[in-house]
Design an enzyme around this catalytic site. Structure first.
Site, mmCIF file in Angstrom:
data_model
loop_
_atom_site.group_PDB
_atom_site.id
_atom_site.type_symbol
_atom_site.label_atom_id
_atom_site.label_comp_id
_atom_site.label_asym_id
_atom_site.label_seq_id
_atom_site.Cartn_x
_atom_site.Cartn_y
_atom_site.Cartn_z
ATOM 1 N NE ARG A 21 -36.145 102.840 101.225
ATOM 2 C CZ ARG A 21 -36.034 101.816 100.390
ATOM 3 N NH1 ARG A 21 -34.823 101.350 100.096
ATOM 4 N NH2 ARG A 21 -37.099 101.258 99.849
ATOM 5 C CG ASP B 133 -26.798 100.866 96.586
ATOM 6 O OD1 ASP B 133 -26.174 101.179 95.545
ATOM 7 O OD2 ASP B 133 -27.962 100.410 96.572
ATOM 8 C CD GLU C 212 -31.159 107.275 97.028
ATOM 9 O OE1 GLU C 212 -31.796 106.447 96.382
ATOM 10 O OE2 GLU C 212 -30.321 106.964 97.888
ATOM 11 C CG HIS D 250 -31.256 103.191 95.646
ATOM 12 N ND1 HIS D 250 -32.046 104.022 96.393
ATOM 13 C CD2 HIS D 250 -31.643 101.932 95.968
ATOM 14 C CE1 HIS D 250 -32.896 103.309 97.116
ATOM 15 N NE2 HIS D 250 -32.666 102.032 96.874
#
Length: 336
Positions: A233, A257, A262, A299
């Protein structure tokens, strides 16, 4: 619960819809590719399934007066207001183990991408320069990997790293001694892990206690020249601290990632109504993305064909079990 309750899925990608319809045959669910919002709510929904991109705020949950169960199509659940679901006695069921190998494989891809300078190497060749000078990497063999969080994904990363002949230390608020004995790694404190590790990788859920787990104070304790990896996260890392570490060469690079807030990177229009902190975070995120020593993916660690099928399979099983009177994979209050 009737045999055919009103079921709704939000945030379903078009390529997943056919498989989902097959698995839900006979139950006739409503399936939408849109994120759930206050504008597209059906107040008669009894069972609601969402991806992590669909935040379930208290305001949304409380408008669904017939809601009896929530199925999140993810392992993480920080997008759901659990205080509200607990108050209303609405069970929330997740997908505990769909992506342990999937996310672990992406983690190793980020590690290899950074340590072997894959991104600048590919970029150079595609631009017409076939020359390896200035692209020297480092071996993983005999390097120390620090794994923060030794759940399903962290354990898979440890197994993979063992194959690369790495030395492994780990930190977990709730150490699993049996796992350590089985996989041959050692638990240590967070500060010692940061100081000892050549590569640090995060695999812990986002809780109040783990928010900015890597912060402006302890990022200075990281072994100089180490790499930092995050496929868990975004808010586990303070972006201001990360920018400082990159700009001052405290770390050699970061493979990410996930980023804090985000969603604002993709949805710039939401910046208009966001807080000063969110605007600052977005600016920091753009600095991180543009830095030459980072690899940032959108992500995407969970996103394999097999993992998506496992997500749907488990979500459907959660829903059908609930209809049959048995609640499985229920999220409990997270440990503090």
């Amino acid at each position: 619960m009737s045999s055919k309750p009103k079921i709704a899925f939000y945030g379903i990608w078009p390529e997943m819809a056919g498989y989902l319809k097959t698995k839900m045959k006979g139950l006739n669910p409503f399936i939408s590719s849109d994120k759930i919002s206050e504008d597209n709510l059906n107040p008669n929904i009894e069972i609601l399934a969402v991806f992590v991109e669909s935040p379930l705020t208290s305001k949304i949950i409380e408008q669904l007066s017939h809601l009896k169960m929530i199925a999140t199509m993810s392992t993480g659940f920080d997008h759901i207001d659990l205080a509200t679901t607990k108050k209303l006695n609405i069970p929330v069921c997740n997908v505990p183990t769909y992506g342990e190998n999937t996310v672990a494989e992406h983690t190793m891809a980020l590690i290899l991408g950074l340590t072997r300078k894959l991104f600048p190497s590919v970029k150079r060749v595609k631009e017409g320069l076939y020359d390896f000078h200035g692209l020297r990497g480092v071996d993983l063999k005999n390097k120390t990997l620090g794994v923060i969080g030794t759940g399903h994904i962290g354990a898979h990363v440890i197994k993979m790293a063992t194959g690369f002949e790495m030395n492994i230390v780990a930190y977990d608020a709730f150490p699993n001694k049996d796992l350590a004995d089985k996989l041959g790694f050692t638990y240590t404190t967070l500060d010692k892990l940061l100081a000892q590790s050549d590569i640090i990788t995060l695999h812990t859920p986002l809780l109040k206690t783990t928010h900015h787990l890597i912060n402006q104070k302890n990022i200075k304790k990281i072994k100089k020249g180490a790499y930092l990896i995050n496929t868990a996260r975004g808010a586990l890392i303070d972006p201001e601290a990360l920018v400082w570490a990159l700009q001052h060469n405290q770390i050699a690079g970061a493979g990410l990632d996930v980023l804090e807030d985000e969603n604002l990177i993709q949805n710039h229009e939401e910046l208009i109504g966001c807080t000063q902190y969110e605007r600052k975070t977005t600016l920091l995120n753009n600095i991180i993305i543009d830095h030459p020593n980072t690899i940032v993916t959108p992500h995407n660690a969970f996103n394999s064909t097999e993992a998506l099928q496992r997500i749907i399979d488990t979500t459907v099983e959660n829903i059908k079990s609930f209809i049959d009177g048995k609640t499985i994979n229920t999220i409990t209050e997270p440990k503090k």
